[in-house]
Design a protein around this motif. Structure first.
Motif, PDB file in Angstrom:
ATOM      1  N   LEU A  62       0.740  -1.080   0.013  1.00  0.00           N
ATOM      2  CA  LEU A  62      -0.010   0.113   0.048  1.00  0.00           C
ATOM      3  C   LEU A  62       0.964   1.268   0.006  1.00  0.00           C
ATOM      4  N   ARG A  98      -4.958  -1.217   4.224  1.00  0.00           N
ATOM      5  CA  ARG A  98      -5.981  -1.010   3.130  1.00  0.00           C
ATOM      6  C   ARG A  98      -7.468  -1.183   3.845  1.00  0.00           C
ATOM      7  N   GLY A 103      -6.265   4.149   2.191  1.00  0.00           N
ATOM      8  CA  GLY A 103      -5.112   3.746   3.190  1.00  0.00           C
ATOM      9  C   GLY A 103      -5.253   4.299   4.305  1.00  0.00           C
ATOM     10  N   HIS A 176      -8.616   7.205  -1.969  1.00  0.00           N
ATOM     11  CA  HIS A 176      -8.144   6.422  -3.064  1.00  0.00           C
ATOM     12  C   HIS A 176      -7.008   6.935  -3.735  1.00  0.00           C
ATOM     13  N   GLU A 180      -1.747   2.069  -8.253  1.00  0.00           N
ATOM     14  CA  GLU A 180      -1.118   1.288  -7.139  1.00  0.00           C
ATOM     15  C   GLU A 180       0.283   1.656  -7.450  1.00  0.00           C
TER      16      GLU A 180
END
Length: 187
Positions: A62, A98, A103, A176, A180
């Motif tokens: 994360l 997460r 996060g 968000h 990633e």
């Protein structure tokens, strides 16, 4: 002691003024979360000096974007407070996890807890819970206001849950992330 306290207040006020006067940090700058947590662990162990059981639970997949120095400051403030307000032998758990697409950073301690009446005011400038409730812990009353400003600048939110006399959890929830980040390298 008073001169040192005044210096700390001035320093914190300057940090807060800078945070509130700046626009949001760059949203495309990936944070090196491994470096942030390595530094945070080292600082926590040094401050505690073996007087607390401190555990870290980190989701290394994360990531987050923003200003690394600011985020470290917010995280360190919460960990420092947990150490400061937890009696010797107490437990502190730091997590980065997460929740859905967000996060969440949290710090839970087995300290004094915070009365429900004080919770809504914790991020106000200079607000401090009744100092007679705890031993030698002291601060400027600006740390949580700084944390709130950092989270505002990063589009996130902060909050606290407390069970007086048993535990307190401070949490920071990040929005968000559009992409990633790469998996953090193992230590």
């Amino acid at each position: 002691q008073q001169a040192s306290r005044m210096r700390n207040i001035v320093t914190d006020l300057l940090v807060l003024a800078k945070l509130e006067g700046e626009s949001k940090p760059p949203v495309d700058r990936a944070i090196d979360m491994r470096a942030v947590f390595d530094h945070l662990k080292e600082d926590a162990q040094t401050l505690s000096n073996g007087h607390h059981d401190i555990a870290f639970s980190i989701d290394e997949t994360l990531g987050v974007t923003g200003a690394q120095t600011e985020l470290f400051s917010a995280f360190a403030n919460l960990v420092t407070n947990a150490i400061r307000y937890t009696p010797d032998g107490g437990k502190i758990v730091v997590t980065w996890r997460r929740e859905g697409a967000q996060g969440v950073f949290s710090v839970t301690d087995s300290g004094f807890g915070i009365p429900a009446a004080d919770l809504p005011r914790l991020t106000e400038r200079f607000y401090r819970v009744d100092p007679s409730r705890h031993n030698s812990a002291s601060g400027t009353g600006l740390g949580l206001a700084i944390v709130r400003s950092i989270m505002d600048n990063h589009g996130g939110e902060c909050g606290v849950d407390s069970d007086p006399g048993r535990r307190t959890t401070f949490w920071l929830r990040f929005p968000h992330q559009p992409a990633e980040p790469k998996r953090l390298a193992a230590a």
